[in-house]
Design an enzyme around this catalytic site. Structure first.
Site, PDB file in Angstrom:
ATOM      1  CG  HIS A  15      74.497  76.375  83.594  1.00  0.00           C
ATOM      2  ND1 HIS A  15      75.422  76.225  82.585  1.00  0.00           N
ATOM      3  CD2 HIS A  15      73.547  75.428  83.384  1.00  0.00           C
ATOM      4  CE1 HIS A  15      75.038  75.245  81.795  1.00  0.00           C
ATOM      5  NE2 HIS A  15      73.907  74.747  82.253  1.00  0.00           N
ATOM      6  NE  ARG A  16      76.507  72.433  82.182  1.00  0.00           N
ATOM      7  CZ  ARG A  16      76.863  72.203  80.934  1.00  0.00           C
ATOM      8  NH1 ARG A  16      78.147  71.960  80.669  1.00  0.00           N
ATOM      9  NH2 ARG A  16      75.994  72.194  79.956  1.00  0.00           N
ATOM     10  CD  GLU A  42      71.877  73.044  86.004  1.00  0.00           C
ATOM     11  OE1 GLU A  42      71.314  72.217  85.273  1.00  0.00           O
ATOM     12  OE2 GLU A  42      73.122  73.236  85.928  1.00  0.00           O
ATOM     13  CG  ASP A  44      73.886  68.961  84.723  1.00  0.00           C
ATOM     14  OD1 ASP A  44      72.759  69.324  84.377  1.00  0.00           O
ATOM     15  OD2 ASP A  44      74.921  69.654  84.542  1.00  0.00           O
ATOM     16  CG  HIS A  57      76.322  68.540  81.201  1.00  0.00           C
ATOM     17  ND1 HIS A  57      76.519  68.159  79.885  1.00  0.00           N
ATOM     18  CD2 HIS A  57      75.207  69.308  81.200  1.00  0.00           C
ATOM     19  CE1 HIS A  57      75.571  68.691  79.130  1.00  0.00           C
ATOM     20  NE2 HIS A  57      74.765  69.400  79.901  1.00  0.00           N
ATOM     21  CD  GLU A 116      69.387  69.239  83.317  1.00  0.00           C
ATOM     22  OE1 GLU A 116      70.161  70.211  83.443  1.00  0.00           O
ATOM     23  OE2 GLU A 116      69.159  68.676  82.224  1.00  0.00           O
ATOM     24  CE  LYS A 118      72.554  67.089  81.408  1.00  0.00           C
ATOM     25  NZ  LYS A 118      71.561  68.115  81.177  1.00  0.00           N
ATOM     26  CG  ASP A 239      78.231  78.958  82.187  1.00  0.00           C
ATOM     27  OD1 ASP A 239      77.361  78.188  82.651  1.00  0.00           O
ATOM     28  OD2 ASP A 239      78.611  78.927  80.992  1.00  0.00           O
TER      29      ASP A 239
HETATM   30  O1  G3P Z   1      68.892  73.847  83.610  1.00  0.00           O
HETATM   31  C1  G3P Z   1      69.434  74.525  82.547  1.00  0.00           C
HETATM   32  C2  G3P Z   1      70.501  73.719  81.860  1.00  0.00           C
HETATM   33  O2  G3P Z   1      71.305  73.126  82.824  1.00  0.00           O
HETATM   34  C3  G3P Z   1      69.970  72.662  80.929  1.00  0.00           C
HETATM   35  O3  G3P Z   1      70.944  72.267  80.026  1.00  0.00           O
HETATM   36  O4  G3P Z   1      72.698  70.823  79.151  1.00  0.00           O
HETATM   37  O5  G3P Z   1      73.315  72.689  80.666  1.00  0.00           O
HETATM   38  O6  G3P Z   1      72.162  70.682  81.557  1.00  0.00           O
HETATM   39  P1  G3P Z   1      72.343  71.590  80.376  1.00  0.00           P
HETATM   40 MG    MG Z   2      71.865  71.164  83.606  1.00  0.00          MG
END
Ligand code: G3P
Ligand code: MG
Length: 253
Positions: A15-16, A42, A44, A57, A116, A118, A239
């Site tokens: 995540h990120r 992942e 953003d 993000h 993502e 965004k 993470d």
């Molecule tokens: O894709 C899961 C997550 O990334 C969505 O929330 O705010 O971390 O981008 P956020």
């Molecule tokens: Mg995200």
């Protein structure tokens, strides 16, 4: 469109990037996630003032960089002047906000990438079209997945890249109930991404019986990861990819 057969299951999504160990959404965190054997990263994606796809993000640059202002008001040259590493740790001083193109070049051939979309501050902007064009240019059509809380963005990118899998992000709580219900079928997708608080054993079974994968975001707690694995979740956004790997190993022993 089907989910990638060569995407391991349960899937560990960094995540990120490996954001427990390196500044989120930087090349350092993406490279580290690959080294840590995450199955996918992942990130953003949003647009700079001059229309470049940048990976960050928040709508503003304050939390993750030493700058000020809205991403959508800053041109790429101004965003590139900011330090995206030192607010996390001096050891990462000099890390920059990457463009999506730079991420493709750095790790695109080594991992799957969940992009993502965004564009929540400007939901009708050209982000889906620009991302689709870049994905084609870099030959990433079979290595990326798209996700968004914005159903219109998912519809638009699906039209352009109908073979690329889509994850529908459900907003935590009541506001995202439609996405977890049969109404979600209105959006083309292969996977439902649920927040931790909304995920139940029943939801996983129901969605899987209807042919969807179910992923959960964002889980950094081994007990929670174990519980979701026992319920048969298809993937985890974390993470901390090594923690997820260790937990999956322990659960499948
Ligand atoms: O894709 C899961 C997550 O990334 C969505 O929330 O705010 O971390 O981008 P956020
Ligand atoms: Mg995200």
């Amino acid at each position: 469109m089907t989910m990638y057969k060569n995407l391991p299951r349960p899937t560990v999504f960094a995540h990120r990037g490996a954001s427990a160990y390196a500044p989120e959404n930087t090349l350092a965190s993406f490279r580290l996630a690959v080294q840590q054997n995450a199955d996918a990263i992942e990130l953003d994606a949003k647009l700079s003032a001059d229309g470049h796809i940048v990976v960050i993000h928040d709508q503003t640059v304050e939390r993750t960089t030493d700058g000020k202002g809205l991403v959508q008001d800053l041109p790429l040259a101004a965003l590139k002047e900011l330090d995206a590493g030192r607010t996390y740790d001096q050891a990462f001083r000099g890390e920059r906000i990457p463009t999506l193109s730079e991420v493709f070049e750095a790790v695109g051939q080594q991992t799957f990438i969940n992009i993502e979309l965004k564009n929540y501050a400007a939901p009708a902007n050209a982000l889906p079209e620009k991302v689709a064009a870049l994905v084609r240019k870099h030959n990433m059509v079979h290595r990326v997945l798209f996700s968004s809380f914005n159903p219109i963005a998912l519809h638009r990118i699906h039209k352009l890249l109908p073979k690329t899998p889509i994850c529908l992000l459900s907003i935590p709580g009541l506001a995202g109930a439609w996405a977890r219900s049969p109404l979600g079928r209105w959006v083309p997708h292969q996977a439902l991404n649920s927040a931790v608080r909304d995920l139940t054993k029943g939801l996983i079974a129901r969605k899987q019986n209807n042919g969807y994968r179910v992923y959960v975001y964002t889980v950094n707690n081994p007990e929670q990861i174990s519980r979701f694995l026992k319920w048969g979740v298809d993937g985890i956004f974390t993470d901390d990819p090594p923690l997820a790997r260790r937990t999956i190993k322990a659960e499948t022993r």
